[in-house]
Design a protein around this motif. Structure first.
Motif, PDB file in Angstrom:
ATOM      1  N   ARG A  58       0.830  -1.207   0.000  1.00  0.00           N
ATOM      2  CA  ARG A  58       0.000   0.000   0.000  1.00  0.00           C
ATOM      3  C   ARG A  58       0.863   1.256   0.000  1.00  0.00           C
ATOM      4  O   ARG A  58       0.605   2.207  -0.739  1.00  0.00           O
ATOM      5  CB  ARG A  58      -0.912  -0.034   1.228  1.00  0.00           C
ATOM      6  CG  ARG A  58      -2.012   0.963   1.224  1.00  0.00           C
ATOM      7  CD  ARG A  58      -3.022   0.700   2.314  1.00  0.00           C
ATOM      8  NE  ARG A  58      -2.492   0.470   3.634  1.00  0.00           N
ATOM      9  CZ  ARG A  58      -2.103   1.427   4.466  1.00  0.00           C
ATOM     10  NH1 ARG A  58      -2.175   2.685   4.103  1.00  0.00           N
ATOM     11  NH2 ARG A  58      -1.641   1.134   5.660  1.00  0.00           N
ATOM     12  N   SER A  91      -4.572   4.560  -0.636  1.00  0.00           N
ATOM     13  CA  SER A  91      -5.192   4.505   0.687  1.00  0.00           C
ATOM     14  C   SER A  91      -5.554   3.066   1.038  1.00  0.00           C
ATOM     15  O   SER A  91      -5.593   2.177   0.180  1.00  0.00           O
ATOM     16  CB  SER A  91      -6.453   5.366   0.718  1.00  0.00           C
ATOM     17  OG  SER A  91      -7.450   4.781  -0.108  1.00  0.00           O
ATOM     18  N   ARG A  92      -5.850   2.859   2.298  1.00  0.00           N
ATOM     19  CA  ARG A  92      -6.268   1.524   2.739  1.00  0.00           C
ATOM     20  C   ARG A  92      -7.560   1.109   2.044  1.00  0.00           C
ATOM     21  O   ARG A  92      -7.732  -0.057   1.684  1.00  0.00           O
ATOM     22  CB  ARG A  92      -6.445   1.514   4.253  1.00  0.00           C
ATOM     23  CG  ARG A  92      -6.795   0.159   4.791  1.00  0.00           C
ATOM     24  CD  ARG A  92      -6.860   0.153   6.291  1.00  0.00           C
ATOM     25  NE  ARG A  92      -7.219  -1.179   6.740  1.00  0.00           N
ATOM     26  CZ  ARG A  92      -7.282  -1.515   7.995  1.00  0.00           C
ATOM     27  NH1 ARG A  92      -6.989  -0.644   8.934  1.00  0.00           N
ATOM     28  NH2 ARG A  92      -7.617  -2.740   8.332  1.00  0.00           N
ATOM     29  N   GLU A  93      -8.473   2.053   1.859  1.00  0.00           N
ATOM     30  CA  GLU A  93      -9.744   1.746   1.200  1.00  0.00           C
ATOM     31  C   GLU A  93      -9.526   1.281  -0.240  1.00  0.00           C
ATOM     32  O   GLU A  93     -10.136   0.300  -0.676  1.00  0.00           O
ATOM     33  CB  GLU A  93     -10.665   2.972   1.226  1.00  0.00           C
ATOM     34  CG  GLU A  93     -11.171   3.347   2.598  1.00  0.00           C
ATOM     35  CD  GLU A  93     -10.136   4.065   3.474  1.00  0.00           C
ATOM     36  OE1 GLU A  93     -10.309   4.052   4.701  1.00  0.00           O
ATOM     37  OE2 GLU A  93      -9.155   4.609   2.931  1.00  0.00           O
ATOM     38  N   HIS A 108      -4.450   4.025  -9.837  1.00  0.00           N
ATOM     39  CA  HIS A 108      -4.233   3.222  -8.630  1.00  0.00           C
ATOM     40  C   HIS A 108      -3.868   1.794  -9.007  1.00  0.00           C
ATOM     41  O   HIS A 108      -2.965   1.199  -8.411  1.00  0.00           O
ATOM     42  CB  HIS A 108      -5.489   3.198  -7.760  1.00  0.00           C
ATOM     43  CG  HIS A 108      -5.839   4.529  -7.190  1.00  0.00           C
ATOM     44  ND1 HIS A 108      -7.132   4.944  -7.028  1.00  0.00           N
ATOM     45  CD2 HIS A 108      -5.060   5.547  -6.754  1.00  0.00           C
ATOM     46  CE1 HIS A 108      -7.149   6.148  -6.507  1.00  0.00           C
ATOM     47  NE2 HIS A 108      -5.898   6.540  -6.340  1.00  0.00           N
TER      48      HIS A 108
END
Length: 96
Positions: free
Chosen positions: A54, A60-62, A77
Motif C-alpha cells: 500500500r 489509501s487503505r480503502e 491506482h
C-alpha cells in the motif's frame, strides 16, 4: 504454441495481491497454514506485506482493500499497485 495473454483486470490484480500477501505469510510462518489463527508470525508478515504494498503504491487503505477484494479501482491506482509488485502492465499495453 501461443502463450496466454496476461490479464491486468481487477480479478487478476486481486489474485496477485493475495498471492504476494500469502507468500509473505508463508515465508514467516511458524505453523502449518491450517493453524493460521495460532500463528502470529504469519499474521504479522501478511499484515506487513499489505502495508508495504500500500505504501509503495501510494494508495489509501480503502483503495487497497477494494483491489484486494477484486473490485475495480481507478486506472492510476491499479497501475501503481501492479508496479508495487514489480510488474509493469504497460509492457503489454494494458496499463492505462
Amino acid at each position: 504454441m501461443t502463450l496466454p495473454k496476461p490479464s491486468f483486470d481487477a480479478a487478476g490484480l486481486a489474485l496477485f495481491l493475495q498471492a504476494h500477501v500469502m507468500r509473505a505469510g508463508a515465508l514467516a510462518a511458524d505453523l502449518a497454514p491450517d493453524l493460521r489463527a495460532n500463528d502470529p508470525a504469519r499474521r504479522n508478515a501478511e499484515r506487513g506485506e499489505r502495508v508495504r504494498l500500500r505504501k509503495v503504491a501510494d494508495v489509501s487503505r480503502e483503495i487497497f482493500d477494494l483491489a484486494l477484494a477484486g473490485k475495480p479501482v481507478m486506472p492510476g491506482h491499479r497501475r501503481r499497485l501492479w508496479l508495487a509488485m514489480g510488474i509493469d502492465p504497460d509492457l503489454r499495453g494494458q496499463g492505462r
